[in-house]
Design an enzyme around this catalytic site. Structure first.
Site, PDB file in Angstrom:
ATOM      1  N   CYS A 117       0.836  -1.092   0.019  1.00 38.95           N
ATOM      2  CA  CYS A 117      -0.094   0.106   0.187  1.00 38.95           C
ATOM      3  C   CYS A 117       0.826   1.268   0.013  1.00 38.95           C
ATOM      4  O   CYS A 117       0.288   2.289  -0.497  1.00 38.95           O
ATOM      5  CB  CYS A 117      -1.093  -0.106   1.248  1.00 38.95           C
ATOM      6  SG  CYS A 117      -2.224  -1.522   1.429  1.00 38.95           S
ATOM      7  N   HIS A 258      -3.137   7.123   3.334  1.00 34.86           N
ATOM      8  CA  HIS A 258      -3.581   5.845   2.766  1.00 34.86           C
ATOM      9  C   HIS A 258      -4.728   5.401   3.477  1.00 34.86           C
ATOM     10  O   HIS A 258      -5.034   5.766   4.552  1.00 34.86           O
ATOM     11  CB  HIS A 258      -2.567   4.699   3.034  1.00 34.86           C
ATOM     12  CG  HIS A 258      -3.099   3.466   2.719  1.00 34.86           C
ATOM     13  ND1 HIS A 258      -3.533   3.197   1.318  1.00 34.86           N
ATOM     14  CD2 HIS A 258      -2.993   2.001   3.214  1.00 34.86           C
ATOM     15  CE1 HIS A 258      -4.120   1.695   1.413  1.00 34.86           C
ATOM     16  NE2 HIS A 258      -3.577   1.466   2.578  1.00 34.86           N
ATOM     17  N   ASN A 288     -10.188  -0.226   0.957  1.00 41.49           N
ATOM     18  CA  ASN A 288      -8.733  -0.341   0.670  1.00 41.49           C
ATOM     19  C   ASN A 288      -8.423  -0.521  -0.482  1.00 41.49           C
ATOM     20  O   ASN A 288      -8.537  -1.651  -0.780  1.00 41.49           O
ATOM     21  CB  ASN A 288      -8.061  -0.974   2.147  1.00 41.49           C
ATOM     22  CG  ASN A 288      -6.622  -1.189   1.845  1.00 41.49           C
ATOM     23  OD1 ASN A 288      -6.127  -0.632   0.991  1.00 41.49           O
ATOM     24  ND2 ASN A 288      -5.872  -1.632   2.779  1.00 41.49           N
TER      25      ASN A 288
HETATM   26  N1  ACO Z   1     -17.906  -8.549  11.109  1.00 39.11           N
HETATM   27  C1  ACO Z   1     -17.741  -8.983  12.380  1.00 39.11           C
HETATM   28  N2  ACO Z   1     -17.208  -9.210  13.246  1.00 39.11           N
HETATM   29  C2  ACO Z   1     -15.841  -9.405  12.769  1.00 39.11           C
HETATM   30  C3  ACO Z   1     -15.404  -8.958  11.544  1.00 39.11           C
HETATM   31  C4  ACO Z   1     -16.479  -8.632  10.753  1.00 39.11           C
HETATM   32  N3  ACO Z   1     -15.965  -8.056   9.480  1.00 39.11           N
HETATM   33  N4  ACO Z   1     -14.079  -9.100  11.453  1.00 39.11           N
HETATM   34  C5  ACO Z   1     -13.556  -9.343  12.726  1.00 39.11           C
HETATM   35  N5  ACO Z   1     -14.658  -9.374  13.383  1.00 39.11           N
HETATM   36  C6  ACO Z   1     -14.790  -9.960  14.875  1.00 39.11           C
HETATM   37  C7  ACO Z   1     -13.559 -10.902  15.506  1.00 39.11           C
HETATM   38  O1  ACO Z   1     -13.802 -12.234  14.948  1.00 39.11           O
HETATM   39  C8  ACO Z   1     -13.417 -10.612  16.732  1.00 39.11           C
HETATM   40  O2  ACO Z   1     -14.341 -11.257  17.611  1.00 39.11           O
HETATM   41  P1  ACO Z   1     -13.786 -11.937  18.931  1.00 39.11           P
HETATM   42  O3  ACO Z   1     -13.572 -11.159  19.884  1.00 39.11           O
HETATM   43  O4  ACO Z   1     -15.258 -12.712  19.264  1.00 39.11           O
HETATM   44  O5  ACO Z   1     -12.857 -13.087  18.605  1.00 39.11           O
HETATM   45  C9  ACO Z   1     -13.859  -9.154  16.771  1.00 39.11           C
HETATM   46  O6  ACO Z   1     -14.578  -8.759  15.880  1.00 39.11           O
HETATM   47  C10 ACO Z   1     -12.773  -8.141  16.944  1.00 39.11           C
HETATM   48  O7  ACO Z   1     -11.719  -8.551  16.119  1.00 39.11           O
HETATM   49  P2  ACO Z   1     -10.284  -7.572  15.888  1.00 39.11           P
HETATM   50  O8  ACO Z   1      -9.646  -8.457  14.742  1.00 39.11           O
HETATM   51  O9  ACO Z   1      -9.699  -7.428  17.174  1.00 39.11           O
HETATM   52  O10 ACO Z   1     -11.204  -6.286  15.361  1.00 39.11           O
HETATM   53  P3  ACO Z   1     -10.688  -4.909  15.151  1.00 39.11           P
HETATM   54  O11 ACO Z   1     -11.213  -3.924  16.000  1.00 39.11           O
HETATM   55  O12 ACO Z   1      -9.080  -4.919  15.173  1.00 39.11           O
HETATM   56  O13 ACO Z   1     -10.681  -4.559  13.468  1.00 39.11           O
HETATM   57  C11 ACO Z   1      -9.544  -4.683  11.341  1.00 39.11           C
HETATM   58  C12 ACO Z   1     -10.298  -5.544  12.556  1.00 39.11           C
HETATM   59  C13 ACO Z   1     -10.851  -3.735  10.944  1.00 39.11           C
HETATM   60  C14 ACO Z   1      -9.088  -5.771  10.355  1.00 39.11           C
HETATM   61  C15 ACO Z   1      -8.370  -3.894  12.053  1.00 39.11           C
HETATM   62  O14 ACO Z   1      -7.681  -4.382  12.709  1.00 39.11           O
HETATM   63  C16 ACO Z   1      -7.814  -3.246  10.879  1.00 39.11           C
HETATM   64  O15 ACO Z   1      -8.196  -2.188  10.202  1.00 39.11           O
HETATM   65  N6  ACO Z   1      -6.228  -3.363  10.656  1.00 39.11           N
HETATM   66  C17 ACO Z   1      -5.520  -2.922   9.855  1.00 39.11           C
HETATM   67  C18 ACO Z   1      -5.860  -3.354   8.564  1.00 39.11           C
HETATM   68  C19 ACO Z   1      -4.916  -2.527   7.322  1.00 39.11           C
HETATM   69  O16 ACO Z   1      -4.998  -1.178   7.546  1.00 39.11           O
HETATM   70  N7  ACO Z   1      -4.458  -3.178   6.450  1.00 39.11           N
HETATM   71  C20 ACO Z   1      -3.615  -2.410   5.523  1.00 39.11           C
HETATM   72  C21 ACO Z   1      -2.673  -2.851   4.858  1.00 39.11           C
HETATM   73  S1  ACO Z   1      -3.613  -3.879   3.480  1.00 39.11           S
HETATM   74  C22 ACO Z   1      -2.329  -4.037   2.426  1.00 39.11           C
HETATM   75  O17 ACO Z   1      -1.043  -3.732   2.433  1.00 39.11           O
HETATM   76  C23 ACO Z   1      -2.894  -4.600   1.193  1.00 39.11           C
END
Ligand code: ACO
Length: 331
Positions: A117, A258, A288
């Site tokens: 990214c 980004h 994204n």
């Molecule tokens: N819908 C419902 N529940 C979900 C979903 C979803 N889509 N995704 C995860 N959950 C659940 C999980 O299973 C977890 O449940 P549990 O507590 O019962 O185990 C809970 O939600 C919390 O999960 P987390 O992974 O801790 O959620 P978080 O608040 O961290 O959000 C996310 C996840 C959105 C992926 C976040 O971590 C994020 O944005 N990370 C960065 C991603 C990014 O920026 N990537 C960029 C690089 S990409 C590239 O280079 C191609």
């Protein structure tokens, strides 16, 4: 930065996103998620998805032609094409060579660049070296990705995040020009690379086990680790770049980060002690788009009149690798 008579000026930009929209309610029919979860955790409402027979070179070509038209040059004027992508049509030929053929830029050199990214920031920085050192006059830099092709639509942790698109700019070498790339800063933390993977030839057993369907052609991500890295690296690179160019955060007219997650953008903005209304965001409508996110955001910020001639703007990114980088420019 080494002084030169020449600077690189953005003389044109363009973008392209596919027509098909994948909404949060569409995703609710595919995985156990909800509109509310996606909106509150990511800020994303919808994303664009390419058709089965449309690939990265196709969206890249459309963005390139838009940028060339906007810059009022011809493909023959282009000396170098850099495509930043993590979803090339093929290993070889590169997307940039396919684009060169498609737009008939016969005199241009062409190569792809993979910094995930952060790729567009890397691409601008590389092109700027050629232009300031008087090697080339016109550079076409494209950020293009079709992440839908490598998204596992059974994995709710990743499938809500990604979309497809392309953005492009033309950089031109100009003598003593006020409007220019001021400086940039790039970095990488390969030791954290395992937090975001897309497999190539090496089908590592451990990597396959991480994927819920063992599908080796999809993205796997440790979301919370990438989240922390994202906020910290953006804050670090913006602050370090400000120091390098001798400016304070209050002197920055706009930051174009980004577009991965609204919470990442808000977190970085808060830590930078910056005005949230000056932090560009369109993540809600595209998700994204990897390397395409920053050039598409740049295009929209310019066309919506949010950034204008004379403004000092920072583009900042992070991504797989893990990589990070920022560019300061005067519009
Ligand atoms: N819908 C419902 N529940 C979900 C979903 C979803 N889509 N995704 C995860 N959950 C659940 C999980 O299973 C977890 O449940 P549990 O507590 O019962 O185990 C809970 O939600 C919390 O999960 P987390 O992974 O801790 O959620 P978080 O608040 O961290 O959000 C996310 C996840 C959105 C992926 C976040 O971590 C994020 O944005 N990370 C960065 C991603 C990014 O920026 N990537 C960029 C690089 S990409 C590239 O280079 C191609």
């Amino acid at each position: 930065m080494k002084q030169s008579r020449y600077n690189s000026k953005i003389i044109g930009c363009g973008m392209y996103v596919p027509e098909d929209v994948l909404t949060n309610s569409d995703l609710c029919k595919m995985v156990d998620t909800s509109d509310e979860w996606i909106i509150t955790r990511t800020g994303i409402s919808e994303r664009r998805i390419s058709k089965e027979d449309v690939f990265t070179s196709d969206v890249a070509t459309k963005a390139a032609l838009a940028a060339i038209g906007n810059a009022k040059i011809t493909p023959n004027d282009i000396d170098i094409i850099i495509v930043a992508t993590v979803t090339p049509d093929m290993y070889c030929p590169s997307v940039s060579c396919i684009v060169q053929k498609n737009i008939n830029a016969r005199g241009a050199s062409a190569f792809d660049l993979n910094a995930a990214c952060t790729g567009f920031i890397y691409g601008i920085t590389v092109a700027d070296q050629f232009l300031r050192n008087e090697v080339y006059k016109n550079a076409l830099i494209i950020g293009a990705d079709c992440l839908s092709k490598i998204t596992e639509y059974k994995d709710k942790k990743t499938c809500v995040l990604f979309g497809d698109g392309a953005g492009a700019v033309i950089l031109q070498a100009r003598e003593n020009c006020e409007s220019k790339i001021v400086d940039s800063l790039l970095g990488a933390e390969g030791s954290k690379g395992e937090n975001l993977t897309v497999l190539g030839l090496r089908k590592d057993e451990m990597e396959l086990k991480k994927r819920i369907t063992n599908n080796c052609n999809t993205i796997w991500m440790n979301g919370s680790e990438v989240f922390k890295f994202a906020v910290n690296s953006m804050v670090y690179s913006v602050q370090k770049l400000l120091k390098k160019i001798g400016k304070s955060i209050d002197e920055i007219s706009y930051i174009i980060p980004h577009q991965a997650n609204q919470r990442i953008i808000d977190g970085a903005c808060k830590k930078l002690n910056y005005k949230s209304e000056k932090m560009f965001s369109n993540v809600q409508k595209y998700g994204n788009m990897s390397t395409a996110s920053i050039p598409v955001a740049f295009y929209e910020a310019l066309n919506e009149g949010k950034i204008k001639n004379g403004d000092l703007v920072i583009l900042t990114g992070f991504g797989g690798g893990l990589t990070w980088g920022s560019v300061a420019l005067i519009i």
